[in-house]
Design a protein around this motif. Structure first.
Motif, PDB file in Angstrom:
ATOM      1  N   PRO A 178      73.478  30.460  87.541  1.00 20.07           N
ATOM      2  CA  PRO A 178      72.338  31.196  87.186  1.00 20.07           C
ATOM      3  C   PRO A 178      71.248  30.527  86.223  1.00 20.07           C
ATOM      4  N   ASN A 179      70.290  31.084  86.129  1.00 19.85           N
ATOM      5  CA  ASN A 179      69.088  30.653  85.546  1.00 19.85           C
ATOM      6  C   ASN A 179      69.117  30.955  83.957  1.00 19.85           C
ATOM      7  N   VAL A 180      70.336  30.901  83.457  1.00 23.18           N
ATOM      8  CA  VAL A 180      70.343  31.192  82.025  1.00 23.18           C
ATOM      9  C   VAL A 180      71.034  29.942  80.997  1.00 23.18           C
ATOM     10  N   SER A 181      70.494  29.919  80.148  1.00 25.98           N
ATOM     11  CA  SER A 181      70.926  28.668  79.116  1.00 25.98           C
ATOM     12  C   SER A 181      71.342  27.593  79.996  1.00 25.98           C
ATOM     13  N   ARG A 182      70.043  27.199  80.408  1.00 23.22           N
ATOM     14  CA  ARG A 182      69.885  25.874  81.323  1.00 23.22           C
ATOM     15  C   ARG A 182      70.558  24.764  80.532  1.00 23.22           C
TER      16      ARG A 182
ATOM     17  N   ASN B  15      69.515  29.654  92.056  1.00 20.83           N
ATOM     18  CA  ASN B  15      70.053  30.056  90.739  1.00 20.83           C
ATOM     19  C   ASN B  15      70.492  31.635  90.943  1.00 20.83           C
ATOM     20  N   LYS B  17      69.543  33.677  92.741  1.00 21.80           N
ATOM     21  CA  LYS B  17      68.425  34.748  93.075  1.00 21.80           C
ATOM     22  C   LYS B  17      67.875  34.635  94.321  1.00 21.80           C
TER      23      LYS B  17
END
Lengths: 254, 236, 129
Positions: A178-182, B15, B17
């Motif tokens: 996921p694109n969080v806290s890269r 990611n 998505k």
């Protein structure tokens, strides 16, 4: 399809410049160190060789790092990835380009050593005479030097394939997270992957060593086998790297 | 082979998505196609999937060949020269292209450089956004490819240069080559488009000849494009 | 050239070329610029130019000579006919729009006459200024 020669040429141009710059910097630093010695006190015997040898080490490391950066750059830049060649050719040419530059640097170092050693001939002879231990014939000494050189070069290649493996595994894995806290994820990922790769490579190296121990009673045979072992692991890593490039590793978007 | 591009059931996730889902798209040879859509709709991603710079699932055939590696020799893409250091001179970049792309036409590049008023002794790092884009266009058009992918070629470009770029597209596009131009700002390129492909809601929302849009709806390309979004808002 | 984005481009190219012929910029027997050159001059797509020229060739306004290019027809009659056709098209538009304003035919003629007279005066004034 673009020829190997063309790809090699464009990859090597910048690397040749970088390597040459390191050599120039190295020479400059050596010169400054020697001048400093001249200015402050007298140049002691063996200092030419000594200073050269001691600056040569960091320079080797610098070239290794610069070449690693150049290597990894290729895998994530459209400028290189869009060249009409297959991943295998791209990868091997890339590695070869860095390797040739490393050889170029190495040869310059040998020349430097030879020159400074001839200036400090008496001193070196004195040291060599002072070394106690097993008596080597010239042939044996030559074999040892060549063996160590080959081992060094094999280690350099393994170093690069390992760095690429870590980089490409992280890059490929990144697409699926996921694109969080890269940043945090990246740091953790790098630590985990480096740990895994080093462990696996270490284990395999160990096994090869054991194998060598079993097959020969030490000495030359085992040494050669160790070099081959390192190269085999490098090849395995390279194959994985090429596979990753083909399947998952994307370039940095526009 | 009359289709330069055939995309089948292309899906791309990044990611976790979904960016594009089950995309089908076929483009004929010899066309200029406008790839329209909002920022982030997936225009760039679609181009990157076609070049192989991004990896999705589904098949993409370029000139009838669905092997990703083979696409590279058919496609000329406006890549942003990230592989070069900022202190690289433009003529050195051109040498790189000349060496690496067998279809790079030095003569054409010289003509383009003159036409677009580019000084090749400048370094990449010293270029304004618009000037760099012109360099990228010149490099991209100097190749003799079958499929040109121009990703937002007008961003950061003043209107005089924009006109010159449009002219150079008309002048230098090989007759049987297809050119895809992505943009979120249509009016200026509308007269040169054969077809319009609109990327919206993770897919190809519409694919029509531009004169058919004018004939069918009696409105301009821009108005048509905007109407799709207005309708979308009403549906919600 | 500035295009109206609402009208098919090939149609506007045709109109542009018709116009050139009517004003005499393109004379009977004249060679048209190459397709790509026309496209560059007008800032339009080569395919669209080709479509426009193709239709004009079918209409008999242009003649295509293999390997040489496209030429304006020497057939004076065809050109006169074209001029009539263009005039009729313009009149048709005016007529329909005035008709839509509930004007009778007589009223339309009267309005036109009046307009032309006024316009003539205004233009004369402008010249004398």
């Amino acid at each position: 399809m673009t020829s190997f020669g063309s790809v090699f040429k464009v990859m090597s141009k910048d690397r040749f410049r970088t390597t040459s710059k390191v050599i120039l910097a190295e020479l400059a630093v050596i010169a400054v160190t020697l001048l400093w010695s001249v200015a402050t006190r007298e140049v002691s015997s063996g200092e030419f060789f000594g200073v050269t040898a001691s600056w040569s080490g960091p320079a080797f490391l610098a070239v290794f790092i610069f070449m690693s950066v150049a290597n990894e750059h290729v895998y994530t830049r459209d400028t290189y990835r869009l060249i009409p060649v297959g991943e295998t050719k791209l990868y091997t040419t890339n590695l070869l380009s860095s390797f040739v530059m490393y050889l170029y640097f190495g040869i310059v170092q040998v020349v430097l050593y030879t020159i400074t050693a001839s200036i400090d001939a008496d001193f070196i002879k004195g040291i060599l005479d002072g070394i106690t231990g097993p008596e080597y014939t010239n042939l044996e000494a030559g074999k040892i030097v060549i063996g160590l050189l080959l081992m060094g070069l094999a280690m350099v290649i393994l170093g690069w394939t390992t760095i690429s493996l870590v980089h490409l595994v992280v890059s490929a894995t990144n697409n699926f997270l996921p694109n969080v806290s890269r940043r945090a994820i990246n740091v953790v990922l790098y630590v985990v992957v480096i740990y895994l790769v080093v462990r696996v490579a270490g284990f395999m190296l160990h096994e090869v060593n054991n194998l060598g121990g079993i097959m020969s009673t030490g000495g030359q045979g085992q040494f050669i086998l160790n070099i081959v072992g390192i190269l085999v692991i490098a090849v395995i890593e390279a194959v994985i790297n090429i596979f990753l490039l083909k399947k998952w590793v994307e370039t940095i978007p526009n | 082979m009359t289709n330069v591009l055939a995309i089948n059931q292309l899906t791309y996730k990044h990611n976790l998505k979904t960016i594009l889902k089950d995309v089908d798209l076929t483009l004929e040879t010899g066309k200029i196609v406008g790839l329209l859509g909002e920022n982030g709709a997936g225009k760039t991603t679609l181009m990157r999937l076609i070049t192989g710079s991004a990896k999705g699932s589904g098949t993409i055939a370029v000139c009838g060949d669905s092997v990703a590696t083979h696409h590279k020799s058919h496609i000329s893409f406006t890549e942003q020269l990230r592989g070069f250091k900022p202190n690289t001179r433009i003529d050195r970049v051109a040498n790189f292209y000349r060496t690496v792309y067998p279809d790079f036409d030095g003569q054409r590049f010289e003509e383009l450089i003159t036409f677009l008023q580019i000084d090749t002794s400048l370094k990449l790092g010293a270029l304004s956004k618009g000037m760099k884009e012109k360099v990228v266009i010149a490099l991209t058009l100097a190749r003799q490819a079958q499929l040109y992918l121009l990703d937002e070629p007008f961003s950061g470009i003043d209107s005089m240069s924009r006109k010159r770029i449009i002219s150079s597209i008309i002048k230098w596009k090989p007759e049987d080559a297809t050119m895809v131009i992505s943009d979120h700002y249509v009016s200026e390129i509308a007269p040169i488009l054969d077809e319009v492909v609109i990327v919206k809601d993770q897919g190809i929302y519409a694919h029509k000849p531009s004169d058919a849009i004018r004939e069918e709806f009696g409105i301009g390309i821009e108005a048509y494009y905007e109407s799709l979004y207005e309708r979308g808002v009403k549906h919600d | 050239m500035k295009f109206d984005d609402k009208v098919p481009i090939y149609y506007q190219i045709k109109n542009y070329l018709y116009h050139e012929m009517m004003t005499g910029a393109l004379k009977p027997g004249d060679k048209l610029p190459a397709v790509r050159q026309l496209a560059v001059d007008l800032t339009v797509n080569v395919n669209t130019v080709q479509r426009a020229l193709g239709e004009m060739i079918t209409e008999g306004i242009l003649e295509s000579q293999r390997g040489k290019g496209n030429f304006v027809t020497m057939d004076e009659q065809r050109i006169t006919q074209l001029k009539e056709q263009l005039v009729m098209e313009q009149l048709e538009r005016v007529y329909e729009q005035l008709h839509a304003l509930n004007l009778t035919d007589e009223q339309i003629i009267a309005s036109l006459k009046q307009y032309i007279a006024q316009r003539g005066q205004r233009d004369d004034q402008r010249v004398s200024d």
